[in-house]
Scaffold this motif. Structure first.
Motif, PDB file in Angstrom:
ATOM      1  N   HIS A 180      80.894 118.365  52.788  1.00  0.00           N
ATOM      2  CA  HIS A 180      80.714 119.574  53.600  1.00  0.00           C
ATOM      3  C   HIS A 180      80.749 120.821  52.718  1.00  0.00           C
ATOM      4  O   HIS A 180      79.904 121.705  52.850  1.00  0.00           O
ATOM      5  CB  HIS A 180      81.782 119.661  54.685  1.00  0.00           C
ATOM      6  N   ASP A 181      81.721 120.899  51.816  1.00  0.00           N
ATOM      7  CA  ASP A 181      81.811 122.077  50.945  1.00  0.00           C
ATOM      8  C   ASP A 181      80.661 122.150  49.949  1.00  0.00           C
ATOM      9  O   ASP A 181      80.168 123.237  49.648  1.00  0.00           O
ATOM     10  CB  ASP A 181      83.157 122.111  50.217  1.00  0.00           C
ATOM     11  N   GLN A 225      85.010 116.012  53.646  1.00  0.00           N
ATOM     12  CA  GLN A 225      85.421 117.380  53.300  1.00  0.00           C
ATOM     13  C   GLN A 225      84.660 117.868  52.076  1.00  0.00           C
ATOM     14  O   GLN A 225      84.146 118.992  52.061  1.00  0.00           O
ATOM     15  CB  GLN A 225      86.927 117.442  53.005  1.00  0.00           C
ATOM     16  N   LEU A 226      84.595 117.022  51.067  1.00  0.00           N
ATOM     17  CA  LEU A 226      83.930 117.409  49.818  1.00  0.00           C
ATOM     18  C   LEU A 226      82.438 117.625  50.041  1.00  0.00           C
ATOM     19  O   LEU A 226      81.878 118.634  49.615  1.00  0.00           O
ATOM     20  CB  LEU A 226      84.180 116.355  48.743  1.00  0.00           C
ATOM     21  N   SER A 239      77.688 123.361  51.860  1.00  0.00           N
ATOM     22  CA  SER A 239      77.877 124.697  52.435  1.00  0.00           C
ATOM     23  C   SER A 239      77.925 125.815  51.401  1.00  0.00           C
ATOM     24  O   SER A 239      78.407 126.904  51.698  1.00  0.00           O
ATOM     25  CB  SER A 239      79.173 124.720  53.256  1.00  0.00           C
ATOM     26  N   GLN A 240      77.424 125.573  50.212  1.00  0.00           N
ATOM     27  CA  GLN A 240      77.436 126.622  49.199  1.00  0.00           C
ATOM     28  C   GLN A 240      76.650 127.834  49.696  1.00  0.00           C
ATOM     29  O   GLN A 240      75.561 127.694  50.266  1.00  0.00           O
ATOM     30  CB  GLN A 240      76.841 126.106  47.874  1.00  0.00           C
ATOM     31  N   LYS A 241      77.204 129.004  49.497  1.00  0.00           N
ATOM     32  CA  LYS A 241      76.586 130.244  49.983  1.00  0.00           C
ATOM     33  C   LYS A 241      75.183 130.442  49.417  1.00  0.00           C
ATOM     34  O   LYS A 241      74.318 131.014  50.076  1.00  0.00           O
ATOM     35  CB  LYS A 241      77.469 131.436  49.648  1.00  0.00           C
ATOM     36  N   GLU A 249      81.630 127.452  44.652  1.00  0.00           N
ATOM     37  CA  GLU A 249      83.015 127.410  45.124  1.00  0.00           C
ATOM     38  C   GLU A 249      83.342 126.072  45.763  1.00  0.00           C
ATOM     39  O   GLU A 249      82.579 125.574  46.583  1.00  0.00           O
ATOM     40  CB  GLU A 249      83.258 128.503  46.174  1.00  0.00           C
ATOM     41  N   LEU A 250      84.478 125.535  45.359  1.00  0.00           N
ATOM     42  CA  LEU A 250      85.048 124.360  46.005  1.00  0.00           C
ATOM     43  C   LEU A 250      86.554 124.551  46.068  1.00  0.00           C
ATOM     44  O   LEU A 250      87.121 125.323  45.297  1.00  0.00           O
ATOM     45  CB  LEU A 250      84.738 123.079  45.221  1.00  0.00           C
ATOM     46  N   ALA A 251      87.191 123.813  46.952  1.00  0.00           N
ATOM     47  CA  ALA A 251      88.653 123.855  47.047  1.00  0.00           C
ATOM     48  C   ALA A 251      89.254 123.185  45.814  1.00  0.00           C
ATOM     49  O   ALA A 251      88.559 122.486  45.070  1.00  0.00           O
ATOM     50  CB  ALA A 251      89.109 123.142  48.317  1.00  0.00           C
ATOM     51  N   TYR A 253      90.665 117.651  47.442  1.00  0.00           N
ATOM     52  CA  TYR A 253      90.075 117.069  48.647  1.00  0.00           C
ATOM     53  C   TYR A 253      90.718 115.715  48.901  1.00  0.00           C
ATOM     54  O   TYR A 253      91.142 115.036  47.968  1.00  0.00           O
ATOM     55  CB  TYR A 253      88.558 116.882  48.483  1.00  0.00           C
TER      56      TYR A 253
END
Length: 125
Positions: free
Chosen positions: A52-53, A49-50, A56-58, A39-41, A44
């Motif tokens: 971090h995401d 921000q990018l 931070s993958q589950k 998942e990513l937004a 960005y």
């Protein structure tokens, strides 16, 4: 996420190879444990921000093991490769050790194309 959205922002372009490789490594996990898919937004504005995401993958917070007590290591193989040799898998939340988090962070950074040569660094670590 469509990586085409990143090309117009020069500071985000280096992350495209990392995104592609991470998508490849995680692909298929959602069939076994839906919330763990990549998942990513949609967009960005900054590399912070990018990153971090990406970091931070589950899937990074779970230990996936099979019936032979083998555990999937995203740094070594794709989830699909692991699943292909597994009959049963368990998904357990785990606290990542600092060393593991550093290894994942370093791996993600190495996957980036900081030279923006067009070369995709997707070597297996």
């Amino acid at each position: 996420m469509n990586t085409d959205n990143l090309y117009p922002i020069a500071e985000l372009r280096p992350f495209i190879p990392a995104i592609i490789e991470l998508q490849n490594r995680i692909a298929g996990i959602e069939q076994y444990c839906e919330p763990l898919g990549f998942e990513l937004a949609e967009s960005y504005e900054t590399e912070e921000q990018l990153f971090h995401d990406l970091f931070s993958q589950k899937a990074f917070a779970f230990q996936v093991c099979n019936e032979r007590d083998e555990c999937w290591d995203i740094l070594l193989e794709t989830f699909s490769q692991f699943a292909a040799r597994s009959k049963e898998m368990t998904f357990a939340t785990k606290g990542n050790r600092q060393e593991r988090l550093q290894a994942i962070s370093k791996w993600l950074i190495q996957l980036c194309d900081w030279e923006q040569t067009g070369f995709v660094n997707n070597s297996k670590h």
